[in-house]
Design an enzyme around this catalytic site. Structure first.
Site, PDB file in Angstrom:
ATOM      1  N   ARG A  38      -5.566 -19.772  58.046  1.00  0.00           N
ATOM      2  CA  ARG A  38      -6.847 -18.614  58.559  1.00  0.00           C
ATOM      3  C   ARG A  38      -7.476 -19.035  59.548  1.00  0.00           C
ATOM      4  NH1 ARG A  38      -8.930 -18.173  52.665  1.00  0.00           N
ATOM      5  NH2 ARG A  38      -8.841 -20.221  53.051  1.00  0.00           N
TER       6      ARG A  38
ATOM      7  N   SER B  38      -9.388 -16.167  48.052  1.00  0.00           N
ATOM      8  CA  SER B  38      -9.507 -15.961  46.552  1.00  0.00           C
ATOM      9  C   SER B  38     -10.847 -16.037  46.215  1.00  0.00           C
ATOM     10  CB  SER B  38      -8.751 -16.918  45.650  1.00  0.00           C
ATOM     11  OG  SER B  38      -7.315 -16.596  45.958  1.00  0.00           O
TER      12      SER B  38
ATOM     13  N   HIS C 270      -1.925 -13.906  50.683  1.00  0.00           N
ATOM     14  CA  HIS C 270      -0.822 -14.615  50.191  1.00  0.00           C
ATOM     15  C   HIS C 270       0.364 -13.830  49.969  1.00  0.00           C
ATOM     16  CE1 HIS C 270      -4.341 -16.515  47.551  1.00  0.00           C
ATOM     17  NE2 HIS C 270      -3.818 -17.141  48.361  1.00  0.00           N
TER      18      HIS C 270
ATOM     19  N   LYS D 127      -9.890 -28.204  35.949  1.00  0.00           N
ATOM     20  CA  LYS D 127     -10.513 -26.864  36.685  1.00  0.00           C
ATOM     21  C   LYS D 127     -10.209 -25.495  35.717  1.00  0.00           C
ATOM     22  CE  LYS D 127     -10.497 -27.792  41.809  1.00  0.00           C
ATOM     23  NZ  LYS D 127     -10.314 -27.273  42.894  1.00  0.00           N
TER      24      LYS D 127
END
Length: 161
Positions: free
Chosen positions: A90, A127, A17, A41
């Site tokens: 990615r 993460s 990040h 969440k």
């Protein structure tokens, strides 16, 4: 002033990040690192904790500020004079998802999306994976900024042993 946003959950922020944030900061006058708030969440870190860590991580970058948003990102962009969304890629699966989002965001408000290839050193870092490995006591210190490592160690007693 040309502003971009680097949106994400940042639960927690990783060196991947930070790499994208730093690179975006070289391209835009101002970069807003925006933590998405999704009340349905439950994250590992509360929104305020994420904001605090990100402020510390990006303190050396004079043209970066940290904020949070709830709702549509493009509405946040419009309300804050942001012309571009900067995101890291990615993998090919990231590209498929992000391309669709970029096209929708442009259709909704005209905001452009800059998809940046990740630094290969962080191509496997997410993460979710960092949290999973940390919970099992694995060595993730080289994958996250020091403040994030400290906070993870506080959540996972096995970490660093």
């Amino acid at each position: 002033m040309r502003r971009a946003v680097c949106p994400g959950s940042y639960d927690p922020a990783t060196n991947g990040h930070l790499d994208i944030i730093e690179r975006a900061a070289q391209l835009f006058d101002e970069v807003v690192v925006a933590v998405g708030v999704n009340k349905s969440k439950k994250g590992l870190f509360e929104t305020e904790e994420r904001l605090e860590m990100l402020r510390e991580i990006t303190a050396k970058l004079g043209n970066v500020r940290v904020d949070s948003w709830e709702g549509l990102l493009v509405d946040y962009c419009r309300d804050n004079g942001i012309v571009a969304i900067a995101k890291g890629l990615r993998s090919v699966s990231d590209f498929d998802y992000e391309l669709q989002m970029a096209q929708m965001n442009r259709e909704l408000t005209g905001v452009e999306t800059l998809l940046m290839a990740n630094n290969p050193a962080y191509g496997f870092v997410s993460s979710s994976l960092v949290k999973e490995v940390a919970a099992l006591g694995g060595d993730i210190e080289h994958l996250v900024p020091p403040i994030v490592y400290e906070r993870l160690a506080g959540k996972f007693p096995k970490l660093g042993r």
